[in-house]
Design a protein around this motif. Structure first.
Motif, short mmCIF file in Angstrom:
data_model
loop_
_atom_site.label_atom_id
_atom_site.label_comp_id
_atom_site.label_asym_id
_atom_site.label_seq_id
_atom_site.Cartn_x
_atom_site.Cartn_y
_atom_site.Cartn_z
N GLU A 141 -70.14 77.51 -13.66
CA GLU A 141 -71.36 76.79 -13.32
C GLU A 141 -71.09 75.30 -13.13
OE1 GLU A 141 -74.46 77.69 -16.10
OE2 GLU A 141 -74.49 79.83 -15.58
N ALA A 142 -70.16 74.76 -13.91
CA ALA A 142 -69.80 73.35 -13.73
C ALA A 142 -69.18 73.12 -12.36
CB ALA A 142 -68.84 72.91 -14.83
N LYS A 143 -68.34 74.03 -11.91
CA LYS A 143 -67.74 73.90 -10.58
C LYS A 143 -68.82 73.95 -9.51
CE LYS A 143 -64.35 75.79 -7.36
NZ LYS A 143 -63.28 76.79 -7.12
N ALA A 144 -69.78 74.86 -9.65
CA ALA A 144 -70.86 74.97 -8.67
C ALA A 144 -71.68 73.68 -8.63
CB ALA A 144 -71.74 76.17 -8.99
N GLU A 145 -71.97 73.13 -9.80
CA GLU A 145 -72.73 71.89 -9.85
C GLU A 145 -71.96 70.74 -9.18
OE1 GLU A 145 -75.03 69.01 -13.13
OE2 GLU A 145 -73.72 70.63 -13.80
N ALA A 146 -70.66 70.67 -9.43
CA ALA A 146 -69.83 69.62 -8.83
C ALA A 146 -69.80 69.77 -7.31
CB ALA A 146 -68.42 69.68 -9.41
N LEU A 147 -69.65 70.99 -6.81
CA LEU A 147 -69.65 71.21 -5.37
C LEU A 147 -70.99 70.81 -4.75
CD1 LEU A 147 -67.85 74.68 -5.23
CD2 LEU A 147 -66.93 72.51 -4.38
N ILE A 213 -74.43 78.78 -9.09
CA ILE A 213 -75.30 77.83 -9.77
C ILE A 213 -76.02 78.55 -10.91
CG2 ILE A 213 -77.50 76.60 -9.54
CD1 ILE A 213 -75.33 74.88 -8.57
N GLY A 214 -75.99 77.95 -12.08
CA GLY A 214 -76.67 78.53 -13.24
C GLY A 214 -77.21 77.43 -14.13
N GLU A 215 -77.75 77.82 -15.26
CA GLU A 215 -78.40 76.84 -16.12
C GLU A 215 -77.92 76.91 -17.56
OE1 GLU A 215 -82.62 76.96 -15.36
OE2 GLU A 215 -82.33 76.88 -13.19
N THR A 216 -76.75 77.52 -17.75
CA THR A 216 -76.18 77.59 -19.10
C THR A 216 -75.84 76.21 -19.63
OG1 THR A 216 -75.22 79.75 -18.57
CG2 THR A 216 -74.34 78.60 -20.50
N ASN A 217 -75.28 75.36 -18.79
CA ASN A 217 -74.79 74.05 -19.22
C ASN A 217 -75.87 72.99 -19.30
OD1 ASN A 217 -72.24 75.22 -19.06
ND2 ASN A 217 -71.83 74.42 -17.02
N LYS A 223 -84.10 69.81 -15.33
CA LYS A 223 -84.65 69.14 -14.15
C LYS A 223 -83.82 67.92 -13.74
CE LYS A 223 -88.30 71.77 -13.45
NZ LYS A 223 -89.68 71.29 -13.43
N TYR A 224 -82.91 67.49 -14.57
CA TYR A 224 -82.07 66.33 -14.25
C TYR A 224 -80.69 66.76 -13.74
CZ TYR A 224 -85.71 63.52 -16.32
OH TYR A 224 -86.92 62.93 -16.58
N HIS A 225 -80.58 68.02 -13.36
CA HIS A 225 -79.35 68.58 -12.84
C HIS A 225 -79.68 69.49 -11.66
CE1 HIS A 225 -76.70 67.52 -16.33
NE2 HIS A 225 -77.85 67.54 -16.97
N PHE A 226 -78.64 69.91 -10.96
CA PHE A 226 -78.82 70.91 -9.91
C PHE A 226 -79.00 72.28 -10.56
CE2 PHE A 226 -77.44 68.04 -6.46
CZ PHE A 226 -78.41 68.40 -5.53
#
Length: 538
Positions: A141-147, A213-217, A223-226
Motif C-alpha cells: 500500500e505504501a508503494k501504491a501511495e508513492a506511485l 491502494i488501501g487504507e491499512t497505513n 482523508k489526508y492521504h490517497f
C-alpha cells in the motif's frame, strides 16, 4: 546534499517540529476544529522499518497550492478601479504576464513543491525495494501511495507549466522530465521530452497504483492521504482531462457507488452552521464530510485573499461577475440565488466588492510561541465527490449517454439548491438556446466553447449539456482553482475588464485571452530556466 533533498528535509523537519505546537494551539483556541487537528497526526517516528517508509510519505504531500494564481488568471476575477490593494504577483497573474515574484502564492513555489513531493515519493519507492520489495500489505500500500503521489505531482505540473492537452499536438508540445529516481547530481540537466510521453508515464503510475491502494497505513487520518476514494477521484480527473471518457466513468463509479447523493457535499448541513468565515470554512474542510476525499494543508492566508477583507481588493469576484455569471446568476436549475442552501455572501463597500462562499480557513502554525513567530496556513480540498459526480456527467455527455449525465446533474442541483427545477435534456437545451453568448459588456453564463476535441454544433443537445455541466463545475469549484483548467480544456476565451468607481459599470476591456494564446501556459520559473531548463515558447 542536493537541493531537492534539502527541500524535503526542511519540510519534514518543519512539520515534525511544528505538529505538536500546532495541535496544542488549535486544541486551546480552536477546540471545535477537529478537522485541522487531523492534518498530520500520523507524522510520528516508527520503530519498524516498514513504518518509516509510511512516515516518509507524509512529507510527500503538497504544502503549496495552485488556487491563488489559477483563480486570478481565470474569468472569476475583474479589476476594480476604486480599490488599490495589489502586488506584482496579483498584477502578473491577472494580466497573464510573466511572473517573476517568488512569494508564498507564486507558481515557482508550486514548481519546487511538486518536484520535492516527487523526490520524497521516489525515496519511499527506493526504500521499499531495499527492503525486498512490496512483500507485505503495508509496503504494498505504501508503494501504491508513492506511485499515486508521483503521478499527482507530475499532473499538477503539466497542467500548470505545459500546453493544454491536445491529442494532435501532444507529440510536438513540450512535456516535463518524469522523475523516477532520487536526484543525486549537483546540477542535473533534463530534457523536457514531449507532452505525450509525460501523460503516458503519469497514466502508467496511476494504473499500477490503483489495484493496490488501501487504507491499512492511514487509519489515523485517511482523508489526508490517497485513500481509495481519493485515488479513484484523481484517476477520474486524469481520464477526463485526457479525453478517455469510458475510463473516467469507470473510475467515477468506484467513488460514487450506488448512492451518488451520499458522496456530494451536504449543503443542507453546511447551512446549519453560523454564517461567518470561521464556522463556514471549518465546516467546509470537515474530514467527516463525505464529499471531502482528499484534504491538504497549504502555506499562506487564502481566507483573506478570497474572503471578506480588503486584501488584494484590486482584483475581485464581485457583484458584476456574481450577478451575471456565477453565484447569484439565474440558472436552469433555479433563478433565485436566495434558494441556495448556503446563500452567497455579498460584500459591497468602500473597501471591497466580493460575492463568495467561505471555503478556505485561516490557521497560524507557530515555530516559536514565545516570540509569536510562525506561518499562516490554510486547508483545502483538492479532490471532492462533487468534482467526481460532475466529471462523470461530462464524460457521459461526451459518450452520448445524455440521460445518465442529466441524472448526475440533478443529484448535484438537489444537493446545493432548495427545490430546484427538474432537469431534462430538453429543458437544458431549450434554456441555453434562449441565452445569448457571453460578451464582455453583455455577460451571460453561456460562453463559446473551442475544445481540441469534437463536440456538437452550437445549440445542439451536446453543446447545451456541456454548457450546463461547465457552469455547475464553475459554481461547485469556486475558489478551488479548477475553473482555470476548464478554461484551458475548452478553449474558452476570456477578457480583462475594469469595473468603474460605481462598482457596477464596466469601465474598460483591456485584453483578451484567445484560444491559441500561449499565455494559457505559465512560464517555467526563472531560476530553473537560468539553470538550463528549456522555457515555454512565447
Amino acid at each position: 546534499m542536493n537541493s531537492k533533498t534539502f527541500i524535503y528535509n526542511t519540510i519534514r523537519l518543519t512539520r515534525e517540529y511544528a505538529s505538536l505546537l500546532t495541535i496544542v494551539f488549535c486544541a486551546l483556541l480552536l477546540g471545535s476544529c477537529d478537522d485541522f487537528l487531523d492534518t498530520m497526526p500520523d507524522n510520528r517516528t516508527e520503530v519498524d522499518e516498514e513504518g518509516k517508509v509510511t512516515d516518509l510519505l507524509v512529507s510527500a504531500y503538497p504544502v503549496h497550492d495552485y488556487i491563488y494564481f489559477n483563480e486570478l488568471m481565470s474569468d472569476n476575477m475583474d479589476r476594480y478601479s476604486r480599490y488599490d490593494s495589489h502586488t506584482s504577483l496579483s498584477d502578473s497573474c491577472w494580466m497573464w504576464s510573466e511572473v517573476s515574484e517568488e512569494s508564498t502564492f507564486s507558481p515557482a513555489n508550486l514548481w519546487s513543491d511538486c518536484f520535492s513531493g516527487v523526490t520524497t515519493a521516489n525515496m519511499a519507492l527506493e526504500a521499499i525495494e531495499e527492503l525486498g520489495g512490496p512483500t507485505t500489505t503495508q509496503l504494498r500500500e505504501a508503494k501504491a501511495e508513492a506511485l499515486m503521489l508521483r503521478a499527482y505531482h507530475h499532473f499538477i505540473l503539466v497542467n500548470t507549466f505545459c500546453a493544454p492537452f491536445n491529442k494532435e499536438k501532444n507529440k510536438q508540445n513540450l512535456g516535463l522530465p518524469y522523475q523516477y529516481e532520487v536526484e543525486r547530481e549537483l546540477n542535473p540537466q533534463y530534457e523536457r521530452g514531449t507532452l505525450d510521453k509525460t501523460y503516458e508515464l503519469i497514466q502508467k503510475d496511476i494504473e499500477e497504483a490503483l489495484p493496490n491502494i488501501g487504507e491499512t497505513n492511514i487509519e489515523a487520518a485517511p482523508k489526508y492521504h490517497f485513500n481509495v476514494n481519493a485515488a479513484y477521484a484523481f484517476a477520474t480527473r486524469f481520464y477526463l482531462f485526457t479525453e478517455q471518457w469510458e475510463k473516467a466513468v469507470e473510475c467515477a463509479n468506484m467513488v460514487l457507488g450506488a448512492s451518488p447523493s451520499e458522496m456530494v457535499r451536504n449543503w443542507a448541513e453546511q447551512s446549519t452552521v453560523a454564517r461567518n468565515a470561521t464556522e463556514q470554512s471549518h465546516k467546509w474542510i470537515d474530514a467527516e464530510e463525505n464529499a471531502n476525499l482528499l484534504i491538504c494543508t497549504t502555506y499562506g492566508n487564502l481566507r483573506n485573499v478570497f474572503g471578506n477583507y480588503s486584501t488584494l481588493n484590486h482584483y475581485s469576484h464581485g457583484k458584476v461577475i456574481g450577478d451575471t455569471e456565477t453565484l447569484r446568476a439565474k440558472n436552469v436549475w433555479g433563478e433565485e440565488y436566495t434558494q441556495y442552501y448556503v446563500q452567497p455572501f455579498t460584500y459591497s463597500s468602500n473597501t471591497l466588492d466580493r460575492v463568495l462562499w467561505f471555503k478556505l480557513p485561516y490557521f497560524f502554525q507557530y515555530t516559536n510561541i514565545i516570540k509569536g513567530t510562525g506561518y499562516t496556513r490554510s486547508v483545502y480540498t483538492p479532490l471532492t465527490g462533487d468534482e467526481v459526480l460532475l466529471s462523470r456527467a461530462e464524460a457521459n455527455i461526451m459518450l452520448g449517454n445524455y440521460a445518465a449525465a442529466v441524472s448526475d446533474m440533478n443529484v448535484w442541483a438537489n444537493a446545493i439548491y432548495r427545490s430546484p427545477n427538474h432537469l431534462t435534456v430538453e429543458s437544458i437545451t431549450n434554456y441555453y438556446n434562449k441565452l445569448n453568448y457571453y460578451e464582455p459588456l453583455n455577460p451571460t453564463i453561456k460562453k463559446h466553447l473551442h475544445p481540441a476535441f469534437s463536440i456538437g454544433a452550437e445549440g445542439s443537445e451536446q453543446e447545451c449539456l456541456l454548457q450546463c455541466v461547465l457552469q455547475m463545475r464553475r459554481i461547485a469549484h469556486y475558489v478551488e482553482g479548477l475553473r482555470w483548467w476548464d478554461i484551458r480544456r475548452y478553449g474558452i476565451e476570456i477578457y480583462r475588464r475594469t469595473i468603474g468607481f460605481d462598482g457596477s459599470s464596466i469601465e474598460d476591456v483591456s485584453d483578451t485571452l484567445k484560444v491559441d494564446d500561449l499565455r494559457r501556459t505559465l512560464q517555467i520559473p526563472k531560476r530553473s530556466i537560468d539553470a538550463g531548463f528549456q522555457p515555454n515558447p512565447r
